[in-house]
Scaffold this active site. Structure first.
Site, PDB file in Angstrom:
ATOM      1  N   SER A   1      -3.410  -3.601  -2.598  1.00 14.96           N
ATOM      2  CA  SER A   1      -2.743  -2.332  -2.299  1.00 14.96           C
ATOM      3  C   SER A   1      -3.764  -1.268  -1.933  1.00 14.96           C
ATOM      4  CB  SER A   1      -1.923  -1.871  -3.517  1.00 14.96           C
ATOM      5  OG  SER A   1      -1.145  -0.743  -3.192  1.00 14.96           O
TER       6      SER A   1
ATOM      7  N   SER B   1       0.830  -1.208   0.000  1.00 17.18           N
ATOM      8  CA  SER B   1       0.000   0.000   0.000  1.00 17.18           C
ATOM      9  C   SER B   1       0.862   1.255   0.000  1.00 17.18           C
ATOM     10  CB  SER B   1      -0.909   0.016   1.239  1.00 17.18           C
ATOM     11  OG  SER B   1      -1.753  -1.112   1.273  1.00 17.18           O
TER      12      SER B   1
ATOM     13  N   ASP C   1      -4.214   2.344  -1.842  1.00 16.93           N
ATOM     14  CA  ASP C   1      -3.569   3.539  -2.402  1.00 16.93           C
ATOM     15  C   ASP C   1      -4.481   4.747  -2.178  1.00 16.93           C
ATOM     16  OD1 ASP C   1      -1.370   2.033  -3.532  1.00 16.93           O
ATOM     17  OD2 ASP C   1      -2.826   1.285  -4.987  1.00 16.93           O
TER      18      ASP C   1
END
Length: 389
Positions: free
Chosen positions: A303, A265, A305
């Site tokens: 992830s 991340s 983000d």
């Protein structure tokens, strides 16, 4: 040495806490090796603290052979942020994460407390720490609701995340340590236990100052990098050249499990002194997430983000409890393009700085090597980048 850093080293069984250096000796930033992304110039510090009034505080926790974590706090201005809220926006690139406080930011368009970054399982403790700190500020004696904005990445590859080591008092200490000036980068604060592109990641920062003919505004970025993909630096395929990149050949993965570096991340915080409203701050935050693509991010399924953007401009702040109408000076949307470019450039450079400044970290749980600077420089020369070579 960067200001606003508290580092605690606790040897196993010693019970003694001692200070440690806050900056890596001998590790370069991107511009030190000739990498200067984009067309706009950086501020004097090339850091988020180039935006006047913005302060950063960090607490690094290194204890025994299992704890490698910490806290990074970004304070938007030098006053009471709850009483004098900044305009804010949030953009979600991939929502596999635990960014607390977003719904109120999206609804009201304001940020009313320091923004804090930490590890995934410490979000709850960080919320408690932020709330307790804000309630303690003079003028907040009658406050009964605080929206804490807390972001995270998962540092369990190096840190015993299940130990829940970060406590509310640690978060308050990081906020209280916040200062203007240079910002420590690499394996510090919330970046102590993170990895990026198969190497040691961490905290990175950068800034841009727009030319006077497009506003002269300053924009700064700080990142907590813990993601993967195919590392690209200034257009050069560094990850492939080093043999560590996502979705590489199976043979490489069999030889070195670190070669497959997808996932993870990234948290991004963007500050600017441009008088921007919440809607355009959300658009600005989006460009920061897009900027990860310049470095090779794969925006993996797992992830998280996220980008948070705020404006320090007094004209777009909101006073707690105000009900009377007042005029604002607001930058129109048609003037946003230079700031979008600045966010792209600043995010790209901040990611590079997080990698270049990070030092090798080991624990009983795992290890992450520092990006090999000499090899990176050789790869950049091989691909004739940057132009200064």
């Amino acid at each position: 040495m960067a200001a606003g850093v508290l580092t605690l080293l606790l040897s196993a069984g010693s019970g003694a806490v001692e200070p440690a250096a806050s900056a890596p000796a001998g590790r370069p930033r991107a511009r030190d090796i000739g990498v200067a992304p984009g067309v706009f110039a950086p501020g004097p510090l090339d850091a988020i603290t180039d935006v006047a009034g913005v302060r950063v505080g960090q607490l690094t926790l290194v204890e025994g052979d299992r704890i490698r974590t910490g806290v990074t706090a970004i304070v938007p201005h030098e006053g009471n942020v709850f009483q004098d809220k900044v305009a804010g926006g949030v953009f979600v690139g991939n929502a596999f994460g635990k960014l607390a406080g977003t719904t109120q930011v999206l609804e009201l368009g304001t940020i009313e407390a320091p923004v804090v970054l930490t590890n995934t399982l410490s979000v709850g403790a960080a919320i408690e720490g932020v709330v307790a700190e804000v309630l303690s500020w003079k003028g907040n004696e009658d406050v009964h609701s605080v929206n804490a904005v807390v972001g995270e990445t998962n540092d369990s590859g190096l840190n015993d995340i299940r130990a829940l080591r970060v406590r509310p008092a640690d978060v308050r200490a990081a906020i209280q340590a916040a200062r203007t000036g240079p910002v420590a980068e690499g394996s510090v604060g919330a970046g102590t236990g993170t990895r990026c592109y198969g190497w040691k990641g961490g905290i990175g920062t950068a800034s841009r100052v727009l030319p006077a003919d497009v506003g002269g505004y300053t924009l700064g970025v700080i990142v907590q990098t813990n993601f993967g993909g195919v590392l690209t630096i200034d257009g050069a395929p560094v990850g492939r050249a080093l043999g560590r990149y996502a979705f590489g050949p199976r043979a490489a993965l069999d030889t070195d499990p670190r070669a497959n570096v997808a996932g993870g991340s990234c948290m991004i915080v963007v500050a600017t002194d441009a008088p921007i409203g919440a809607r355009d701050l959300q658009r600005l935050a989006a460009r920061a997430v897009f900027g990860l693509g310049r470095t090779g991010s794969s925006y993996d399924h797992g992830s998280g983000d996220y980008a948070i953007a705020f404006s320090t401009a007094p004209d777009v702040r909101t006073r707690f409890g105000e009900t009377a109408p007042r005029s604002h000076v607001l930058l129109p949307s048609d003037a946003m393009s230079p700031l979008f470019e600045a966010a792209l450039e600043g995010t790209e450079e901040a990611v590079y700085n997080s990698l270049l400044q990070a030092t090798t970290v080991t624990s009983a749980i795992g290890s992450a090597e520092a990006l090999p600077v000499d090899r990176v420089v050789e790869i950049l020369r091989r691909y004739a980048r940057p132009a200064s070579f």
